[in-house]
Design an enzyme around this catalytic site. Sequence first.
Site, PDB file in Angstrom:
ATOM      1  N   CYS A  79       0.841  -1.202   0.000  1.00 26.65           N
ATOM      2  CA  CYS A  79       0.000   0.000   0.000  1.00 26.65           C
ATOM      3  C   CYS A  79       0.880   1.257   0.000  1.00 26.65           C
ATOM      4  O   CYS A  79       1.633   1.476  -0.934  1.00 26.65           O
ATOM      5  CB  CYS A  79      -0.986  -0.035   1.161  1.00 26.65           C
ATOM      6  SG  CYS A  79      -2.323   1.183   0.977  1.00 26.65           S
ATOM      7  N   HIS A 185      -4.025  -4.510   0.192  1.00 28.94           N
ATOM      8  CA  HIS A 185      -3.566  -5.024   1.491  1.00 28.94           C
ATOM      9  C   HIS A 185      -3.708  -6.547   1.519  1.00 28.94           C
ATOM     10  O   HIS A 185      -4.826  -7.055   1.637  1.00 28.94           O
ATOM     11  CB  HIS A 185      -4.413  -4.433   2.624  1.00 28.94           C
ATOM     12  CG  HIS A 185      -4.127  -3.004   2.914  1.00 28.94           C
ATOM     13  ND1 HIS A 185      -3.173  -2.618   3.823  1.00 28.94           N
ATOM     14  CD2 HIS A 185      -4.672  -1.865   2.421  1.00 28.94           C
ATOM     15  CE1 HIS A 185      -3.140  -1.294   3.888  1.00 28.94           C
ATOM     16  NE2 HIS A 185      -4.041  -0.813   3.036  1.00 28.94           N
ATOM     17  N   GLU A 187      -2.969  -8.542   3.906  1.00 26.40           N
ATOM     18  CA  GLU A 187      -3.433  -8.969   5.233  1.00 26.40           C
ATOM     19  C   GLU A 187      -4.938  -8.817   5.404  1.00 26.40           C
ATOM     20  O   GLU A 187      -5.522  -9.354   6.348  1.00 26.40           O
ATOM     21  CB  GLU A 187      -2.682  -8.193   6.332  1.00 26.40           C
ATOM     22  CG  GLU A 187      -3.118  -6.762   6.559  1.00 26.40           C
ATOM     23  CD  GLU A 187      -2.554  -5.757   5.580  1.00 26.40           C
ATOM     24  OE1 GLU A 187      -2.737  -4.544   5.821  1.00 26.40           O
ATOM     25  OE2 GLU A 187      -1.931  -6.174   4.568  1.00 26.40           O
TER      26      GLU A 187
END
Length: 203
Positions: A79, A185, A187
């Site tokens: 990001c 992202h 995650e």
Amino acid sequence: MIGIVDYNMGNLASVQNAFASLGEETFIESDPQKFKNYDKLLLPGVGAFGDAMEHLKERNMADAIKEFANSGKYMFGICLGMQLLFESSEEFGFHEGLGLIKGNVTAFDTAKFSEPLKVPHMGWNRMFTKEHPLFKGLDEAHYLYFVHTYHVNCADEKDIIGRTNYGYEFTSAVAHNNILGIQPHPEKSHKNGLKILENFINL
């Protein structure tokens, strides 16, 4: 060993937890002198480009990151962390970046949008990828989770390994030798995101 750069500009715990779910121990590192001890370095980031660069410089991390990248070991930006790899950004004025990849960071140009869309670009979207070890085993749809108002303009076509369409096509993943970056992202991207992190572990 994978080090996660702690410069007070990212949700480090969620990134570390994602690696832990894959059985990989990572280390949140705030000492730039220790960066060279890691096999791979991950640069996360949430927030404004200028603030991030200021934090990196104040902590003597900018030069340490460049030194690590120049060593040939894998460097991975996520990001804002990906955007910092580039030469400059137009976010709230002009700011110099790490300069590891040629190109700059600019806001979405809503005048070019083919239909009215909200900015920031937030939510699930597809990434159209080139063949690269980072994307091995992703499902066919390649959906990932995005949250951003700015995107990169990559100067060298050869460095672009992923593109996404939001109003128009923009670069969402890059690879310049050992320096990697993705805009979404991982995650927050469930199975596909974890697969990207697993592939990074196995590089």
